[in-house]
Design a protein around this motif. Structure first.
Motif, PDB file in Angstrom:
ATOM      1  N   HIS A   1       6.721   3.740 -11.336  1.00 27.92           N
ATOM      2  CA  HIS A   1       7.653   3.850 -10.218  1.00 27.92           C
ATOM      3  C   HIS A   1       7.933   2.474  -9.606  1.00 27.92           C
ATOM      4  N   ARG A   2       6.874   1.688  -9.415  1.00 25.20           N
ATOM      5  CA  ARG A   2       7.073   0.345  -8.851  1.00 25.20           C
ATOM      6  C   ARG A   2       7.815  -0.568  -9.813  1.00 25.20           C
ATOM      7  N   ASP A   3       7.564  -0.400 -11.116  1.00 27.81           N
ATOM      8  CA  ASP A   3       8.248  -1.235 -12.102  1.00 27.81           C
ATOM      9  C   ASP A   3       9.747  -0.954 -12.112  1.00 27.81           C
ATOM     10  N   ILE A   4      10.119   0.307 -11.982  1.00 28.21           N
ATOM     11  CA  ILE A   4      11.541   0.658 -11.931  1.00 28.21           C
ATOM     12  C   ILE A   4      12.209  -0.005 -10.732  1.00 28.21           C
ATOM     13  N   ILE A   5      11.535   0.033  -9.589  1.00 26.76           N
ATOM     14  CA  ILE A   5      12.082  -0.624  -8.402  1.00 26.76           C
ATOM     15  C   ILE A   5      12.235  -2.120  -8.646  1.00 26.76           C
ATOM     16  N   ASP A   6      11.215  -2.731  -9.252  1.00 32.17           N
ATOM     17  CA  ASP A   6      11.260  -4.176  -9.509  1.00 32.17           C
ATOM     18  C   ASP A   6      12.391  -4.541 -10.464  1.00 32.17           C
ATOM     19  N   ILE A   7      12.605  -3.715 -11.488  1.00 35.67           N
ATOM     20  CA  ILE A   7      13.694  -3.989 -12.438  1.00 35.67           C
ATOM     21  C   ILE A   7      15.030  -3.983 -11.708  1.00 35.67           C
ATOM     22  N   ALA A   8      15.238  -2.964 -10.886  1.00 41.81           N
ATOM     23  CA  ALA A   8      16.510  -2.864 -10.164  1.00 41.81           C
ATOM     24  C   ALA A   8      16.684  -4.007  -9.171  1.00 41.81           C
ATOM     25  N   GLN A   9      15.636  -4.334  -8.433  1.00 43.95           N
ATOM     26  CA  GLN A   9      15.742  -5.382  -7.421  1.00 43.95           C
ATOM     27  C   GLN A   9      15.919  -6.765  -8.043  1.00 43.95           C
ATOM     28  N   GLY A  10      15.554  -6.907  -9.317  1.00 41.42           N
ATOM     29  CA  GLY A  10      15.677  -8.204  -9.970  1.00 41.42           C
ATOM     30  C   GLY A  10      16.974  -8.394 -10.717  1.00 41.42           C
ATOM     31  N   ASP A  11      17.862  -7.413 -10.679  1.00 43.16           N
ATOM     32  CA  ASP A  11      19.118  -7.494 -11.435  1.00 43.16           C
ATOM     33  C   ASP A  11      20.266  -6.994 -10.561  1.00 43.16           C
ATOM     34  N   ALA A  12      21.135  -7.908 -10.167  1.00 44.41           N
ATOM     35  CA  ALA A  12      22.249  -7.546  -9.280  1.00 44.41           C
ATOM     36  C   ALA A  12      23.181  -6.549  -9.940  1.00 44.41           C
ATOM     37  N   GLY A  13      23.309  -6.647 -11.280  1.00 48.23           N
ATOM     38  CA  GLY A  13      24.169  -5.710 -11.988  1.00 48.23           C
ATOM     39  C   GLY A  13      23.650  -4.289 -11.906  1.00 48.23           C
ATOM     40  N   VAL A  14      22.339  -4.133 -11.965  1.00 46.58           N
ATOM     41  CA  VAL A  14      21.748  -2.803 -11.834  1.00 46.58           C
ATOM     42  C   VAL A  14      21.903  -2.304 -10.398  1.00 46.58           C
ATOM     43  N   GLN A  15      21.718  -3.204  -9.434  1.00 48.52           N
ATOM     44  CA  GLN A  15      21.803  -2.805  -8.029  1.00 48.52           C
ATOM     45  C   GLN A  15      23.162  -2.231  -7.665  1.00 48.52           C
ATOM     46  N   ALA A  16      24.198  -2.646  -8.374  1.00 56.62           N
ATOM     47  CA  ALA A  16      25.531  -2.110  -8.090  1.00 56.62           C
ATOM     48  C   ALA A  16      25.599  -0.614  -8.384  1.00 56.62           C
ATOM     49  N   LEU A  17      24.701  -0.149  -9.278  1.00 58.55           N
ATOM     50  CA  LEU A  17      24.663   1.271  -9.617  1.00 58.55           C
ATOM     51  C   LEU A  17      23.493   1.992  -8.964  1.00 58.55           C
ATOM     52  N   PHE A  18      22.417   1.264  -8.805  1.00 55.57           N
ATOM     53  CA  PHE A  18      21.154   1.895  -8.453  1.00 55.57           C
ATOM     54  C   PHE A  18      20.326   0.868  -7.680  1.00 55.57           C
ATOM     55  N   ASN A  19      20.100   1.143  -6.391  1.00 58.03           N
ATOM     56  CA  ASN A  19      19.450   0.159  -5.532  1.00 58.03           C
ATOM     57  C   ASN A  19      18.338   0.818  -4.714  1.00 58.03           C
ATOM     58  N   PRO A  20      17.218   1.173  -5.397  1.00 59.68           N
ATOM     59  CA  PRO A  20      16.131   1.864  -4.689  1.00 59.68           C
ATOM     60  C   PRO A  20      15.497   0.963  -3.636  1.00 59.68           C
ATOM     61  N   THR A  21      15.008   1.579  -2.585  1.00 60.60           N
ATOM     62  CA  THR A  21      14.376   0.836  -1.499  1.00 60.60           C
ATOM     63  C   THR A  21      13.054   0.230  -1.968  1.00 60.60           C
ATOM     64  N   PRO A  22      12.864  -1.073  -1.750  1.00 60.09           N
ATOM     65  CA  PRO A  22      11.610  -1.708  -2.186  1.00 60.09           C
ATOM     66  C   PRO A  22      10.422  -1.166  -1.398  1.00 60.09           C
ATOM     67  N   LEU A  23       9.282  -1.172  -2.044  1.00 57.37           N
ATOM     68  CA  LEU A  23       8.031  -0.841  -1.371  1.00 57.37           C
ATOM     69  C   LEU A  23       7.444  -2.103  -0.755  1.00 57.37           C
ATOM     70  N   PRO A  24       6.618  -1.967   0.263  1.00 62.35           N
ATOM     71  CA  PRO A  24       5.976  -3.158   0.842  1.00 62.35           C
ATOM     72  C   PRO A  24       5.148  -3.889  -0.217  1.00 62.35           C
ATOM     73  N   ASP A  25       5.066  -5.178  -0.095  1.00 60.21           N
ATOM     74  CA  ASP A  25       4.270  -5.976  -1.026  1.00 60.21           C
ATOM     75  C   ASP A  25       2.783  -5.662  -0.862  1.00 60.21           C
ATOM     76  N   VAL A  26       2.053  -5.780  -1.949  1.00 60.25           N
ATOM     77  CA  VAL A  26       0.597  -5.654  -1.875  1.00 60.25           C
ATOM     78  C   VAL A  26       0.014  -6.998  -1.463  1.00 60.25           C
ATOM     79  N   ASN A  27      -1.189  -6.973  -0.908  1.00 58.09           N
ATOM     80  CA  ASN A  27      -1.796  -8.206  -0.410  1.00 58.09           C
ATOM     81  C   ASN A  27      -2.194  -9.160  -1.531  1.00 58.09           C
ATOM     82  N   SER A  28      -2.528  -8.612  -2.696  1.00 57.83           N
ATOM     83  CA  SER A  28      -2.900  -9.457  -3.824  1.00 57.83           C
ATOM     84  C   SER A  28      -2.377  -8.834  -5.107  1.00 57.83           C
TER      85      SER A  28
END
Length: 779
Positions: A96-123
């Protein structure tokens, strides 16, 4: 307003927080299926990296959906053919987190699909510490991810001129191997990385896109897939550590820096630049452009022999490695067949098969290899696309045997397979003729009985299942009954050592019925059958008298398999097992010497006492073996139970003592020592080093184990106990054991099967303590 893919995914994110209860499963699955459908409709084809990223998301959702559907299933339930154990939730979180990361890292994907990022982990997540097998796999996978991409890019850059079919075959093999290896791992490894390695993970999606791009000559799709494969290899490299704790950074850098060109591509050929040739850069040979020469067909045949040997009894896999034995024969089989496949493809590319009929036969072999690879994976994963394990095992056996038949019946291939006295593509044992059964087959001598055994050995290639279990059982029982009758009718042929060996064969065949009954229950049953069948053949062929009887009148039974490419890994013992073997070897040698001294002496009391000790020796060994189970049992049942070498040798020794037969006692003592030497050579003490197979005391047996730092508290062993001299007081050397910190049972038991530690297994870590407390356990 209609819900978007983003809305549905965000809803799933919220519902997954805190865990997935049974009441949430259908709602979350519905959300994710909706996301898949919307993205598939929006991006029906792949023309660039954003399209490919979208397809990766679509495919990874298959893994997440399957995991969610099994989130509340009992631990051990297979998810897409893999036992994730307690890490199903970890898999869902990672995907689930990887899917979010893929979308957030590609503007072309975000135009179709822009899931809300999860808070960052501390480490950042701790890198996964790979085993030796995983290190070898990841290293090769990184290299292949980059090199296959480089070859594809070269073909695309040269107007799609080159051996596209050959490269596609390599990519399919790469995909199959990656998928099969991940499936064989399970647990945390798969939970973290199956969305990288699987056919529906990032790697598989990119490789599939690369194949499609090459076949449709879509330069944009090829470029995107090449970039994704390289990026993904670097990502995995940064998230894993080698078995020795090192980084994969140098592997990644070297793979990305090395220029590899395809066979017959624009950069290859007879005078072209680049790596060129069938085998990629480097080396020489006839394929042009500095290609590595294609392997000899006979060498491929020896590799295929190793695969044939591996599939006897059925392929097996375990998620948890035990005793340094790897994760199963499926890995060995897939590796062997893949090497044969790629080698054969290289031979075709190098123009080694000029005869049209032979080339057709080679293409038949390649097709069979593809079937066998798929069926092998399915056979240890519930049957997969074949529908059942029985169907997968049947297809595996049929395709494997067809390859042997094709080679045998093509004069050119048969000659190549035996060049320089090689025995490549050695025929497997042949089954009974059509219409002949174990009940109706001739059985007048050991050769004819051996033909019935050959039928069982042939039928069990690929595994025991509902379709062949009855036939195999009938064969085994017939060999037992016929061999027993032959021994009774011809006592002079089966005297002394030969009689002990024949009795051992009977007992191990009786043990085989246990494995047949467990085939559908335990993955270790296949490992037991493999060891058992191969050992029976070795016993017959290793005894000159039995070997001659098994080959007479133009009839040959108990047919050997081809040699293994590599020796079976020695079993890494934990502390309880180390103690056990030390006592087993010492007591076996000591009892054998005592028997030879007492036989014929007329000292009835001493002989009776020794017989009681022999019976206790046998019982303790059997009890310990049965308590271990798992791969330990599968490897050593036929050494330690009454249905084994031990049972035959002890019974022979007792018979010799009771009848005053000096020769029989001497033969039995020799077998006991040989058995001790065999297990000593197949096992490693917990501290490392070796067992001394000639030792008469525990201290003697452990004298060749690796010395470790002395422990002051263990130095005061009772002086009266000769089996535990103070000089042997040493703590296990952690560095010598493949599993770190194996000196405690908590660590040692981590690699065993379903056995909680028992009070009898709780030991101090000093070798002196091992000798002390187990010295008395055997009476």
């Amino acid at each position: 307003m209609a819900l978007t893919a983003t809305d549905l995914f965000n809803d799933a994110t919220t519902r997954e927080i805190g865990g997935i209860g049974p009441d949430q499963v259908n709602l979350i699955v519905s959300d994710l299926i909706g996301v898949q459908q919307m993205l598939q409709a929006a991006v029906p084809t792949i023309n660039n990296l954003s399209d490919l990223h979208t397809q990766v998301i679509i495919n990874q959702l298959n893994e997440e959906i399957a995991s969610i559907e099994n989130a509340n299933s009992p631990t051990g339930t297979l998810v897409l053919g893999t036992d994730l154990g307690q890490f199903v939730g970890r898999a869902i979180n990672d995907i689930h987190r990887d899917i979010i990361d893929i979308a957030q890292g590609d503007a072309g994907v975000q135009a179709l699909f822009n899931p809300t990022p999860l808070p960052d982990v501390n480490s950042a997540p701790a890198p996964f510490h790979d085993s030796a097998d995983q290190t070898a796999f990841v290293t090769q996978w990184i290299q292949d991810s980059n090199h296959l991409g480089q070859m594809a890019q070269t073909i695309a850059n040269n107007g799609f001129q080159g051996d596209i079919a050959g490269l596609v075959a390599q990519l399919q093999t790469f995909n199959n191997n990656s998928n099969a290896f991940d499936m064989s791992q399970g647990g945390l490894f798969s939970a973290r990385f199956w969305n990288e390695f699987r056919t529906d993970g990032t790697s598989g999606t990119a490789a599939t896109a690369l194949i499609e791009g090459l076949q449709t000559q879509n330069a944009g799709e090829v470029a995107a897939a090449v970039e994704q494969l390289a990026t993904n290899s670097a990502d995995v490299g940064s998230n894993n550590r080698m078995a020795d704790g090192g980084s994969y950074a140098d592997v990644v850098a070297a793979a990305q820096a090395t220029a590899v060109a395809p066979a017959d591509g624009g950069g290859g050929g007879d005078g072209g630049g680049g790596g060129g040739g069938a085998g990629g850069g480097g080396g020489g040979g006839d394929a042009g452009g500095g290609a590595t020469p294609a392997p000899a067909f006979s060498d491929l045949g020896l590799t295929f022999n190793d695969a044939t040997r591996a599939m006897e009894g059925g392929l097996w896999q375990n998620v948890v490695e035990e005793g340094g034995q790897g994760h199963g024969s499926i890995v060995r089989y897939i590796t062997d067949l893949t090497n044969v496949q790629t080698g054969l493809q290289a031979e075709v590319a190098a123009g080694q098969f000029t005869d049209a009929n032979t080339l057709d036969h080679v293409n038949t072999i390649l097709a069979d290899l593809t079937t066998a690879l798929s069926a092998a994976t399915a056979s240890v994963n519930g049957g997969g696309d074949f529908g059942s394990v029985a169907a997968a095992e049947t297809a595996l056996r049929a395709s494997h045997l067809d390859i042997l038949n094709v080679v045998k019946n093509d004069p050119n291939l048969a000659t190549l397979a035996t060049n320089n006295d090689a025995t490549g593509f050695l025929a497997a044992p042949t089954g009974l003729a059509d219409g002949v059964t174990a009940a109706t087959a001739p059985h007048a001598n050991l050769a004819e009985i051996g033909v019935i055994f050959n039928d069982a050995a042939s039928q069990i290639l690929g595994g025991v299942n509902a379709d062949n279990a009855d036939v195999i059982t009938a064969d085994v029982n017939a060999v037992v009954a016929d061999l027993q009758a032959l021994m009774v009718a011809n006592p002079t042929l089966f005297g002394g050592l030969t009689g002990i060996h024949a009795d051992t064969v009977v007992r191990q065949l009786q043990l085989e019925n246990t494995y047949i009954a467990q085939a559908a229950i335990s993955p270790d049953a296949a490992r037991g059958s493999n060891d058992n069948f191969l050992d029976i053949i070795d016993i017959i062929q290793g005894d000159t008298n039995l070997a001659n009887m098994a080959n007479q009148g133009g009839v040959s039974g108990f047919t050997p398999f081809g040699d293994a490419l590599n020796p079976t890994p020695r079993y890494q013992d934990n502390d309880a097992q180390t103690n056990f073997w030390a006592n087993f070897i010492a007591d076996g040698n000591s009892l054998g010497q005592q028997a030879q001294q007492l036989v014929g002496s007329g000292d009835a009391a001493a002989i009776s006492s020794l017989i009681t000790q022999l019976q206790t020796f046998e019982k303790n060994a059997s009890d310990f073996d049965m308590a271990q189970g798992g791969i330990f049992g599968a490897r050593f049942d036929n050494e330690l139970t009454p249905s084994s070498t031990l049972g035959a040798e002890v019974d022979a020794m007792i018979k010799g003592l009771n009848t005053g037969n000096v020769a029989l006692v001497a033969a039995a003592a020799g077998v006991i020592h040989d058995n001790a030497a065999d297990v000593a050579g197949n096992n490693i003490p917990i501290t490392g080093g070796d067992y001394n197979a000639d030792g008469l005391t525990v201290a003697d047996v452990l004298s060749t184990a690796v010395a470790a730092p002395a422990v002051a508290a263990a130095a005061a062993a009772p002086a009266a106990d000769a089996a535990a001299p103070a000089a042997a007081a040493a703590a296990p050397a952690v560095a010598a054991a493949p599993a770190a910190a194996a000196a405690t049972l908590a660590a040692a038991d981590a690699g065993t099967h379903d056995l909680a530690p028992t009070p009898a297994e709780v030991h101090h870590s000093a070798i002196a303590d091992m000798a002390q407390q187990f010295h008395h356990m055997w009476g």
